[in-house]
Every structure is written in C-alpha cells, then in structure tokens.
Design a protein around this motif. Structure first.
Motif, PDB file in Angstrom:
ATOM      1  N   PRO A   1       0.755  -1.167  -0.084  1.00  0.00           N
ATOM      2  CA  PRO A   1       0.074  -0.077   0.116  1.00  0.00           C
ATOM      3  C   PRO A   1       0.956   1.184   0.060  1.00  0.00           C
ATOM      4  CG  PRO A   1      -0.736  -1.398   1.557  1.00  0.00           C
ATOM      5  CD  PRO A   1       0.182  -2.177   0.877  1.00  0.00           C
ATOM      6  N   THR A   2       2.069   1.331   0.629  1.00  0.00           N
ATOM      7  CA  THR A   2       2.912   2.590   0.816  1.00  0.00           C
ATOM      8  C   THR A   2       3.599   2.560  -0.552  1.00  0.00           C
ATOM      9  OG1 THR A   2       3.226   2.176   3.256  1.00  0.00           O
ATOM     10  CG2 THR A   2       4.648   3.552   1.908  1.00  0.00           C
ATOM     11  N   ALA A   3       4.113   1.522  -1.234  1.00  0.00           N
ATOM     12  CA  ALA A   3       4.567   1.626  -2.516  1.00  0.00           C
ATOM     13  C   ALA A   3       3.699   2.298  -3.521  1.00  0.00           C
ATOM     14  CB  ALA A   3       5.349   0.233  -2.826  1.00  0.00           C
ATOM     15  N   ALA A   4       2.523   1.724  -3.576  1.00  0.00           N
ATOM     16  CA  ALA A   4       1.488   2.250  -4.119  1.00  0.00           C
ATOM     17  C   ALA A   4       1.051   3.682  -4.395  1.00  0.00           C
ATOM     18  CB  ALA A   4       0.104   1.259  -4.229  1.00  0.00           C
ATOM     19  N   ALA A   5       1.095   4.223  -2.875  1.00  0.00           N
ATOM     20  CA  ALA A   5       0.628   5.681  -2.740  1.00  0.00           C
ATOM     21  C   ALA A   5       1.738   6.341  -3.208  1.00  0.00           C
ATOM     22  CB  ALA A   5       0.510   5.684  -1.034  1.00  0.00           C
ATOM     23  N   ASP A   6       3.217   5.848  -2.969  1.00  0.00           N
ATOM     24  CA  ASP A   6       4.094   6.870  -3.073  1.00  0.00           C
ATOM     25  C   ASP A   6       4.768   6.945  -4.596  1.00  0.00           C
ATOM     26  OD1 ASP A   6       3.779   7.525  -0.592  1.00  0.00           O
ATOM     27  OD2 ASP A   6       5.822   6.875   0.155  1.00  0.00           O
ATOM     28  N   THR A   7       4.731   5.782  -5.287  1.00  0.00           N
ATOM     29  CA  THR A   7       5.220   5.500  -6.675  1.00  0.00           C
ATOM     30  C   THR A   7       4.120   5.378  -7.678  1.00  0.00           C
ATOM     31  OG1 THR A   7       7.166   4.511  -5.541  1.00  0.00           O
ATOM     32  CG2 THR A   7       6.599   3.976  -8.166  1.00  0.00           C
ATOM     33  N   ARG A   8       3.173   4.493  -7.528  1.00  0.00           N
ATOM     34  CA  ARG A   8       2.300   3.824  -8.513  1.00  0.00           C
ATOM     35  C   ARG A   8       1.481   4.950  -8.630  1.00  0.00           C
ATOM     36  NH1 ARG A   8      -2.234   0.210  -6.903  1.00  0.00           N
ATOM     37  NH2 ARG A   8      -2.939   2.195  -5.978  1.00  0.00           N
ATOM     38  N   ASP A   9       0.905   5.750  -7.554  1.00  0.00           N
ATOM     39  CA  ASP A   9      -0.399   6.721  -7.691  1.00  0.00           C
ATOM     40  C   ASP A   9       0.235   7.958  -8.381  1.00  0.00           C
ATOM     41  OD1 ASP A   9      -1.999   4.570  -6.723  1.00  0.00           O
ATOM     42  OD2 ASP A   9      -2.144   5.932  -4.639  1.00  0.00           O
ATOM     43  N   TYR A  10       1.318   8.181  -8.118  1.00  0.00           N
ATOM     44  CA  TYR A  10       1.991   9.463  -8.690  1.00  0.00           C
ATOM     45  C   TYR A  10       2.194   9.245 -10.252  1.00  0.00           C
ATOM     46  CZ  TYR A  10       5.697  13.232  -9.596  1.00  0.00           C
ATOM     47  OH  TYR A  10       6.436  13.838 -10.364  1.00  0.00           O
ATOM     48  N   LEU A  11       2.613   8.097 -10.626  1.00  0.00           N
ATOM     49  CA  LEU A  11       3.005   7.947 -12.093  1.00  0.00           C
ATOM     50  C   LEU A  11       1.615   8.044 -12.926  1.00  0.00           C
ATOM     51  CD1 LEU A  11       5.562   5.172 -11.903  1.00  0.00           C
ATOM     52  CD2 LEU A  11       5.966   7.420 -12.509  1.00  0.00           C
ATOM     53  N   LEU A  12       0.648   7.230 -12.276  1.00  0.00           N
ATOM     54  CA  LEU A  12      -0.782   7.413 -12.901  1.00  0.00           C
ATOM     55  C   LEU A  12      -1.250   8.742 -12.698  1.00  0.00           C
ATOM     56  CD1 LEU A  12      -2.387   4.295 -11.102  1.00  0.00           C
ATOM     57  CD2 LEU A  12      -1.675   4.352 -13.692  1.00  0.00           C
ATOM     58  N   ALA A  13      -1.064   9.618 -11.807  1.00  0.00           N
ATOM     59  CA  ALA A  13      -1.510  10.820 -12.113  1.00  0.00           C
ATOM     60  C   ALA A  13      -0.759  11.649 -12.864  1.00  0.00           C
ATOM     61  CB  ALA A  13      -1.568  11.646 -10.509  1.00  0.00           C
ATOM     62  N   LEU A  14       0.498  11.676 -13.130  1.00  0.00           N
ATOM     63  CA  LEU A  14       1.421  12.113 -14.045  1.00  0.00           C
ATOM     64  C   LEU A  14       0.862  11.802 -15.346  1.00  0.00           C
ATOM     65  CD1 LEU A  14       5.128  12.710 -12.968  1.00  0.00           C
ATOM     66  CD2 LEU A  14       3.632  14.268 -13.552  1.00  0.00           C
ATOM     67  N   ARG A  15       0.842  10.644 -15.785  1.00  0.00           N
ATOM     68  CA  ARG A  15       0.610  10.263 -17.003  1.00  0.00           C
ATOM     69  C   ARG A  15      -1.064  10.648 -17.658  1.00  0.00           C
ATOM     70  NH1 ARG A  15       3.323   6.709 -20.220  1.00  0.00           N
ATOM     71  NH2 ARG A  15       1.541   5.918 -21.114  1.00  0.00           N
ATOM     72  N   ALA A  16      -2.115  10.494 -16.690  1.00  0.00           N
ATOM     73  CA  ALA A  16      -2.998  11.004 -16.994  1.00  0.00           C
ATOM     74  C   ALA A  16      -3.173  12.380 -17.301  1.00  0.00           C
ATOM     75  CB  ALA A  16      -4.284  10.580 -15.792  1.00  0.00           C
ATOM     76  N   HIS A  17      -2.805  13.204 -16.729  1.00  0.00           N
ATOM     77  CA  HIS A  17      -2.777  14.675 -16.646  1.00  0.00           C
ATOM     78  C   HIS A  17      -1.987  15.013 -18.336  1.00  0.00           C
ATOM     79  CE1 HIS A  17      -2.682  18.788 -15.761  1.00  0.00           C
ATOM     80  NE2 HIS A  17      -1.455  18.947 -16.040  1.00  0.00           N
ATOM     81  N   MET A  18      -0.878  14.342 -18.239  1.00  0.00           N
ATOM     82  CA  MET A  18      -0.049  14.715 -19.484  1.00  0.00           C
ATOM     83  C   MET A  18      -0.569  14.269 -20.667  1.00  0.00           C
ATOM     84  SD  MET A  18       2.027  16.837 -18.294  1.00  0.00           S
ATOM     85  CE  MET A  18       2.534  17.554 -16.717  1.00  0.00           C
ATOM     86  N   LYS A  19      -1.334  13.085 -20.611  1.00  0.00           N
ATOM     87  CA  LYS A  19      -1.881  12.434 -21.881  1.00  0.00           C
ATOM     88  C   LYS A  19      -3.201  13.394 -22.395  1.00  0.00           C
ATOM     89  CE  LYS A  19      -3.977   8.672 -23.948  1.00  0.00           C
ATOM     90  NZ  LYS A  19      -4.863   9.235 -24.749  1.00  0.00           N
ATOM     91  N   LYS A  20      -3.677  13.844 -21.387  1.00  0.00           N
ATOM     92  CA  LYS A  20      -4.805  14.795 -21.539  1.00  0.00           C
ATOM     93  C   LYS A  20      -4.399  16.204 -21.984  1.00  0.00           C
ATOM     94  CE  LYS A  20      -9.044  16.957 -19.262  1.00  0.00           C
ATOM     95  NZ  LYS A  20      -8.921  18.300 -19.642  1.00  0.00           N
ATOM     96  N   ALA A  21      -3.247  16.603 -21.563  1.00  0.00           N
ATOM     97  CA  ALA A  21      -2.563  17.872 -22.141  1.00  0.00           C
ATOM     98  C   ALA A  21      -2.266  17.555 -23.559  1.00  0.00           C
ATOM     99  CB  ALA A  21      -1.471  18.530 -21.322  1.00  0.00           C
ATOM    100  N   VAL A  22      -1.695  16.599 -23.694  1.00  0.00           N
ATOM    101  CA  VAL A  22      -0.895  16.057 -25.400  1.00  0.00           C
ATOM    102  C   VAL A  22      -2.408  16.332 -26.258  1.00  0.00           C
ATOM    103  CG1 VAL A  22       0.026  14.565 -26.593  1.00  0.00           C
ATOM    104  CG2 VAL A  22       1.140  15.124 -24.457  1.00  0.00           C
ATOM    105  N   ASP A  23      -3.223  15.376 -25.734  1.00  0.00           N
ATOM    106  CA  ASP A  23      -4.312  15.197 -26.685  1.00  0.00           C
ATOM    107  C   ASP A  23      -5.074  16.505 -26.911  1.00  0.00           C
ATOM    108  OD1 ASP A  23      -3.917  12.438 -26.681  1.00  0.00           O
ATOM    109  OD2 ASP A  23      -5.547  11.939 -25.226  1.00  0.00           O
TER     110      ASP A  23
END
Length: 301
Positions: free
Chosen positions: A238-260
């Motif tokens: 759970p800690t690994a997901a909160a500190d690594t996975r969730d950040y990467l998912l948020a970054l990619r979702a935001h930047m994909k929308k921006a690029v699109d």
C-alpha cells in the motif's frame, strides 16, 4: 588558544556507516540516505540488499564507488562469513553499479539485465564525473565496470545454495535496465528503482513511465510481504502504491490529456496538481522535471 578554538569549531568530515538490518530470515537491507548524493554519504543515497545462502551471499546492487563498495563488503562480513558470490545490478543508475569493479576483483559474478548494458556504457562516464565532483577523493579508484553476465527476457529464475530468486524485467522504468529481484520463499521483493517511498521518484531522460507501471503491476500480482525499495524505508505494497504508482498514474493521466488537447508543455506542467505528493522528500526540486519529461514521453507514444 585561538588556533585551538578554530580547530574545535571546524566541521568534521563524516563517513557513511553501512549496516545491514534484517528483513526476513537470511534477508537484509541497508537503507541509504534519502537526500542527494553528498561527500558525507559517499553517493550511497539508495538501498542495498543482501541474501545469505548456504553456498554464498548475494548482494543486490554494488554501491556508488570503489571505496563505498569496500564498506558494503565489510558490512556484509558483520552479517555472515559467506563470500559474496553474486552481485545483481537492478538498473543503470550510478549507485546500482559503480561499485562493480571492487566486487569483481573479489571474485564475484556481476549480473544485470541486457537492457542495462547500453545505458551503462552511455552514462557511466557522466556518472563518474558527477560523483567525483561530489565525493572528491572518496571517488578514487572507481572505474565504470560492466557486469560479467547479462540476462535477457522478462522472468529469469536463478538458484544459489537452494535459494531461488526470480529476476523480473518489464522494459525498464527509472532506467532501461531496471530489474526486480523476487525471493518467493520469503515473499520479499527487492524492487530497485521501480519503487520509491518517503521521497519523490525521479523521471529522468532515460526513464519510461509506461514500462515503470508495467513493472509495478508485477509487484501487485506478487503481493510481497516486504518490499525493499530503491529509495526509502523497507515498506509494504500500500505504501509503495501511494508513493510511486499513484504519482505515475496521475502524471500520465494529466499529461496525456494535455497532449491530446494540444496544451503546451510549460502550461501542462504548471497545471498538474502536485499537492497530494508534496509530502514526499525532494518533491519541490524534482516535480517540474518529472512532469515535463512525462509530457514528452506521452507525445512520443
């Protein structure tokens, strides 16, 4: 008297203290400094792993320099008299492999994924230049030394002294050669730089966030009891997901929308909601570069 007073007040140079702490039966971790590479921490701002088997010890990553590698070996000897038979480099970042030369001279086999080779060759000289600027004479003796054995493929089992390891690679992450070491008998995962906790991860020019998340999916499937991350305290999923996975998912979702939507990179970086992750060490320093590099990666996909 004034001269003596000045001597007393002069700041003393500190040396890094390497000690392995138990994680599970026969499994240990040294948790490195969570900040930047410095003279005092000798570039050991990352974690190092140790597995003890009846046929010898396995070291997970070799440290940042020849001299710090010697300290790592001394710390291993305080845990076990077994010689270090294997050193596994979990990626192409300096503190994962620039200590290779020391352990090769001691007779260890150095193992890494084949995808790490080109990265090591391309960046080894720059790594050493940067480390020398920070470490000064503490970098003396360090020569970028490639592994002696490169493995290929996604999943590779290795057995030493009756202990089986599974090496997991999903195309990289922080660096192209990022590889995790799974110890199924202990349910311990050495994640290398696939997992950062307590501090902000770094998306660098050779990173691939898509592969990074594919590697994290492996961790979710394995359900490890203990994770020794690349950086930060020994942790859980759970800690690994909160500190690594969730950040990467948020970054990619935001930047994909921006690029699109054709949003320019600087505007996309500024509009990313970084607040949920500002609790992580080094976040303010690393966040802008992480965001811009992720945007450029999404542009290429």
């Amino acid at each position: 008297m004034v001269f003596l007073g000045l001597l007393i007040l002069a700041p003393a140079a500190h040396a890094v203290n390497v000690n392995f702490k138990p994680v599970a039966d026969g499994v240990y971790a040294y948790v490195g400094d969570k900040g930047a590479r410095t003279y005092d921490n000798e570039g050991l701002n990352a974690n190092i792993g140790l597995i003890v088997t009846p046929a010898g010890a396995i070291l997970i990553d070799s440290g940042a320099s020849y001299q710090s590698a010697r300290k790592i070996q001394e710390a291993v000897r305080r845990v076990t008299p077994q010689p270090i038979k294997w050193v596994i480099n979990t990626g192409g970042q300096d503190h994962r492999w620039l200590g290779n030369g020391y352990f090769l001279a001691q007779g260890a086999e150095i193992i890494a994924h084949a995808n790490a080779r080109a990265d090591m060759l391309a960046r080894g000289g720059d790594h050493l230049t940067g480390l020398t600027a920070a470490l000064k004479e503490r970098a003396d003796g360090t020569v970028p030394t490639l592994p002696t054995r490169f493995i290929e493929g996604l999943d590779t089992p290795l057995t030493l002294g009756g202990i089986t390891l599974e090496l997991r690679h999903r195309g990289g992450g922080h660096t192209p050669g990022d590889m995790m070491v799974w110890l199924p008998s202990r349910k311990v995962l050495f994640s290398g730089d696939i997992v950062y906790v307590n501090r902000m991860l770094g998306v660098i020019p050779v990173s691939n966030t898509q592969a990074w998340l594919a590697a994290f999916k492996v961790i979710e499937d394995l359900q490890p009891r203990h994770i020794v991350p690349g950086h930060g305290e020994v942790t859980d999923l759970p800690t690994a997901a909160a500190d690594t996975r969730d950040y990467l998912l948020a970054l990619r979702a935001h930047m994909k929308k921006a690029v699109d939507e054709g949003v320019e990179v600087s505007a996309a970086v500024k509009s990313f909601n970084a607040q949920p992750f500002m609790r992580l060490l080094n976040a303010g320093e690393l966040m802008p570069g992480n965001a811009s590099r992720t945007y450029l990666e999404l542009e290429r996909e």
